[in-house]
Design a protein around this motif. Structure first.
Motif, short mmCIF file in Angstrom:
data_model
loop_
_atom_site.label_atom_id
_atom_site.label_comp_id
_atom_site.label_asym_id
_atom_site.label_seq_id
_atom_site.Cartn_x
_atom_site.Cartn_y
_atom_site.Cartn_z
N ARG A 112 -1.16 7.43 -12.34
CA ARG A 112 -2.59 7.23 -12.11
C ARG A 112 -3.11 5.89 -12.60
O ARG A 112 -4.25 5.52 -12.30
N ARG A 113 -2.33 5.17 -13.37
CA ARG A 113 -2.73 3.85 -13.87
C ARG A 113 -1.64 2.83 -13.57
O ARG A 113 -0.47 3.19 -13.46
N ASP A 123 0.82 -1.21 0.00
CA ASP A 123 0.00 0.00 0.00
C ASP A 123 0.86 1.26 0.00
O ASP A 123 0.56 2.23 -0.71
N GLY A 124 1.94 1.25 0.77
CA GLY A 124 2.80 2.42 0.84
C GLY A 124 3.47 2.71 -0.50
O GLY A 124 3.61 3.87 -0.89
N THR A 125 3.89 1.66 -1.20
CA THR A 125 4.53 1.84 -2.51
C THR A 125 3.55 2.42 -3.52
O THR A 125 3.88 3.32 -4.29
N LEU A 126 2.31 1.91 -3.50
CA LEU A 126 1.30 2.45 -4.42
C LEU A 126 1.04 3.93 -4.13
O LEU A 126 0.92 4.74 -5.06
N MET A 127 1.00 4.29 -2.87
CA MET A 127 0.76 5.70 -2.53
C MET A 127 1.94 6.58 -2.95
O MET A 127 1.75 7.72 -3.39
N ARG A 136 -7.37 -2.51 -3.32
CA ARG A 136 -6.26 -1.77 -2.71
C ARG A 136 -5.57 -0.85 -3.72
O ARG A 136 -5.09 0.23 -3.37
N VAL A 137 -5.53 -1.29 -4.98
CA VAL A 137 -4.99 -0.41 -6.02
C VAL A 137 -5.86 0.84 -6.15
O VAL A 137 -5.36 1.97 -6.19
N ARG A 138 -7.17 0.65 -6.18
CA ARG A 138 -8.08 1.79 -6.31
C ARG A 138 -8.05 2.68 -5.06
O ARG A 138 -8.18 3.91 -5.17
N ALA A 139 -7.87 2.07 -3.90
CA ALA A 139 -7.79 2.86 -2.67
C ALA A 139 -6.60 3.80 -2.68
O ALA A 139 -6.62 4.86 -2.02
N ALA A 140 -5.56 3.44 -3.43
CA ALA A 140 -4.38 4.30 -3.56
C ALA A 140 -4.55 5.35 -4.65
O ALA A 140 -3.62 6.10 -4.94
N GLY A 141 -5.73 5.41 -5.26
CA GLY A 141 -5.98 6.39 -6.30
C GLY A 141 -5.49 5.97 -7.67
O GLY A 141 -5.31 6.83 -8.56
#
Length: 305
Positions: free
Chosen positions: A66-67, A54-58, A84-89
């Motif tokens: 964005r993709r 999650d931290g890396t995606l953020m 979880r991908v979508r939660a990171a925007g």
């Protein structure tokens, strides 16, 4: 210089094929692919994801991405991965699986991809009947193991998978490495894939770095086959070798703008292709932290838009 005659022969053979319809993924009109939301291939940051998903995606979102294009589900259930991908925007646009795996069975993987919510289902590498030579690195071993018969068998299977993906609301595409731009029994593998796959069922994701690694100009490849190329891997490569249809001995992937690819020419060519999405990627080894280099790549692309 690229072997224009061989590319033109391939284009002429495709002239009678029907064009695909509108891009299945909402995209900017033809003209500026970099106006699309920036994407990255998760393979580039796989070690970071393994330590802190999650931290890396953020962090990647904070850089401006964005993709994403997935390289497996990172040991998560598909639904959890997508959430979880979508939660990171981030938008899970695409995913990669090898033809070696898909040759055996593909329906369960399509089901997983549908659960994640991807729009593109991409085969990331070909399948060979021969085993890889353990003395070679993966790029050269895969190229050496393939035969013309293998490429033809892969193409026929791609049509089958593409039809199944289409029925499920996804678009199937194939991603190249250098091997696709080598000759097998005098036939360029990429041309054979184009010839034998149905444009209504199979698109192509052109990896620009691997095209250059085979001694070709990515801009010219796009120009000759723009109608089939819907996805791009934005990858740069440092090499002094320019022998067409051979794999460079000194190839190293670098952050975008630090290599030998003419990005202005590539982007000019890409404006004439139906690009639906693009993904930045860099391969190990990295000279600095990979997330820093992924940030530098995106900053460079913003400067050349």
């Amino acid at each position: 210089m690229i072997d224009r005659r061989s590319l033109l022969r391939g284009s002429a053979a495709l002239a009678g094929m029907t064009m695909i319809g509108p891009r299945p993924l909402s995209a900017e009109p033809l003209g500026n692919p970099l106006a699309l939301p920036p994407g990255f291939q998760m393979w580039a940051v796989q070690d970071e994801l393994a330590r802190d998903f999650d931290g890396t995606l953020m962090r990647m979102h904070a850089l401006g991405y964005r993709r994403i294009e997935a390289a497996g589900w990172q040991d998560l259930a598909p639904e959890d991965f997508g959430a979880r991908v979508r939660a990171a925007g981030l938008d899970p646009v695409s995913c990669h699986f090898s033809m070696r795996d898909l040759m055996e069975e593909y329906q369960s993987t399509l089901d997983q991809a549908q659960a994640v919510g991807v729009r593109y289902f991409v085969a990331s590498s070909p399948s060979s009947r021969a085993a890889f030579d353990p003395a070679l690195d993966w790029i050269r071993a895969s190229a050496a193991a393939m035969t013309l018969a293998d490429w033809r068998e892969n193409a026929l299977r791609m049509n089958e998978i593409g039809a199944a993906a289409k029925a499920m609301g996804m678009r199937f595409a194939y991603h190249n490495h250098p091997a696709e731009f080598l000759r097998y029994d005098g036939v360029l593998a990429f041309h054979e894939l184009l010839r034998l796959t149905d444009p209504a069922l199979v698109a192509f994701e052109l990896d620009l770095g691997w095209v250059a690694a085979a001694g070709l100009d990515p801009a010219e490849v796009i120009d000759h086959h723009a109608e089939r190329i819907e996805l791009l891997h934005i990858k740069d490569i440092a090499t002094a070798q320019r022998t067409p249809h051979t794999i460079a001995d000194d190839l190293t992937t670098v952050h975008i703008g630090a290599g030998t690819i003419d990005w202005q020419a590539v982007l000019a060519a890409a404006r004439r292709a139906p690009i639906a999405s693009w993904f930045v990627e860099q391969e190990a080894p990295f000279t600095r932290p990979v997330i820093d280099q992924m940030g530098e790549s995106l900053a460079f692309l913003r400067e050349v838009i």
